[in-house]
Structures are given as C-alpha cells and as structure tokens.
Design a protein around this motif. Structure first.
Motif, short mmCIF file in Angstrom:
data_model
loop_
_atom_site.label_atom_id
_atom_site.label_comp_id
_atom_site.label_asym_id
_atom_site.label_seq_id
_atom_site.Cartn_x
_atom_site.Cartn_y
_atom_site.Cartn_z
N TYR A 56 0.80 -1.12 -0.02
CA TYR A 56 0.07 -0.11 0.00
C TYR A 56 0.89 1.20 0.08
N LEU A 57 1.03 2.05 -1.12
CA LEU A 57 1.75 3.15 -1.23
C LEU A 57 0.84 4.32 -1.34
N HIS A 58 1.02 4.91 -0.32
CA HIS A 58 0.03 6.43 -0.38
C HIS A 58 1.21 7.59 0.31
N SER A 59 0.95 8.57 -0.47
CA SER A 59 1.85 9.83 -0.16
C SER A 59 1.80 10.24 1.44
N VAL A 60 0.64 10.13 1.84
CA VAL A 60 0.62 10.56 3.51
C VAL A 60 1.36 9.52 4.40
N VAL A 61 1.53 8.17 4.02
CA VAL A 61 2.53 7.26 4.69
C VAL A 61 3.67 7.84 4.50
N PHE A 62 4.40 8.14 3.40
CA PHE A 62 5.56 8.59 3.26
C PHE A 62 5.84 10.08 3.87
N LEU A 63 4.86 10.97 3.82
CA LEU A 63 4.83 12.16 4.56
C LEU A 63 5.10 12.12 6.04
N ASN A 64 4.31 11.20 6.53
CA ASN A 64 4.36 10.88 7.98
C ASN A 64 5.88 10.47 8.35
N LEU A 65 6.45 9.49 7.41
CA LEU A 65 7.69 8.83 7.84
C LEU A 65 8.56 9.83 7.70
N ALA A 66 8.52 10.88 6.62
CA ALA A 66 9.62 12.09 6.46
C ALA A 66 9.50 12.90 7.67
#
Length: 193
Positions: A56-66
């Motif tokens: 599951y690839l979603h921009s919010v997941v990556f932003l939160n990881l950032a």
C-alpha cells in the motif's frame, strides 16, 4: 448439497483477500498515527514500514515517515521519504513545502527554492509559500514575487491580515510595503467610486 465452507471461486477469494489487506492497512495506519501522536516514533515508523511492505503506497504514509525522520535528525532519509510522497502525488502542496524545508535544513538552497517555487505554483495564494521563498530567493525572483504580491492583493485584499503575508511584504522592504498599501488604497477607492 453444498456446504458453507470457503468459496472455491478464485476471484471471490482474491476479493476477500484484498478486503482483508485493506482492513489490516487501515488498522496499521491508525496504530501508526496513534504512536506518532503519542511520541512513540520508533513504533510509528515500524507500523508505517509494515504498511509499505504490504504494497500500500500512499503519499500520506511517506510524508508521515518524513516527519519522523526529520524529528529524529535523519534529514537525508526524510528527503528520500518526501521524494517518494512527491512521486506518488506530484501536485501535493504539503509535500513540496516539506521537501523545500528539508533541503533548506541541509543547506541545499537551490533545491529548496525549486521545491518552494513548485509549491507556490500549486497554491499561488499561499502566504506560507511566499514567506518561505524569502529565505531562499534569488535576486532575479524579486520582480516576480512583487508582481505576485500585487496580484494576490488585487484578488483578495483581506490577505493583508495574514501574518505570513505581512512578514513576506516586510521582507521585500519598506518602500515596497508602501507601494502595496497605496495600491490597496487605490483599489478600495476605485471600488467605492
């Protein structure tokens, strides 16, 4: 006579599996958010990583990881995560702004400027983007930024009450602030006439 056991239909099984994965991802996401909100960054990061591993690839997941990487001092990893968010959602204003801020934090002012300018192109009425560009602008940006400020005021005179916009104006110099205020006065006078 048929029983109530699992379906023999492969399409029905795939659909049921997808529904289960979606439920698991939703639960993991809620868990990650809860951990992040409570300051348990390692647990939140682990939950987000599980979401990514599930496909599951979603921009919010990556932003939160950032955000987590930034808070824990891993700026280059934060940039990488933010770039992943941008690759999934190139028109995401928040991702562009964060990427610009991260580049600024590592001292790459050209990349910072590029990302903040992209963010500004996505949301031209954003006083926050205007204010942030002032920390990484080039001299040849000033005429365009001044023109942009005049355009914003002509479209929405209430913007002068936004503190980010006021700070942006003040960074352009006292003379420019006077020009803007005069322009605003002229605009109000012409509407009243």
């Amino acid at each position: 006579m048929t029983g109530f056991g699992p379906s023999k239909n492969p399409e029905a099984q795939k659909s049921a599996l997808k529904r289960q994965v979606r439920i698991d991802v939703d639960l993991l996401f809620q868990e990650a958010l809860r951990h992040q909100h409570n300051g348990h960054l390692l647990s939140a990061e682990t939950a987000y990583e599980k979401i990514i591993k599930s496909g599951y690839l979603h921009s919010v997941v990556f932003l939160n990881l950032a955000d987590i990487c930034q808070e824990t001092g891993r700026l280059r990893k934060a940039i990488s995560r933010c770039k992943q968010a941008v690759s999934l959602s190139p028109d995401l204003f928040d991702a562009r702004m964060k990427l610009g801020a991260l580049y600024k934090d590592i001292g790459d002012l050209d990349q910072s400027r590029n990302e903040i300018m992209r963010a500004l192109s996505l949301e031209p009425n954003s006083p926050c983007a205007l204010l942030n560009i002032m920390s990484v602008y080039r001299l040849n940006d000033i005429p365009g930024l001044k023109s942009h400020a005049f355009g914003l005021i002509s479209r929405n005179s209430d913007i002068i009450y936004d503190l980010n916009f006021v700070e942006f104006l003040s960074s352009l110099g006292a003379g420019f602030c006077e020009d803007v205020l005069q322009s605003l006065d002229d605009s109000v006078a012409s509407r009243e006439a």
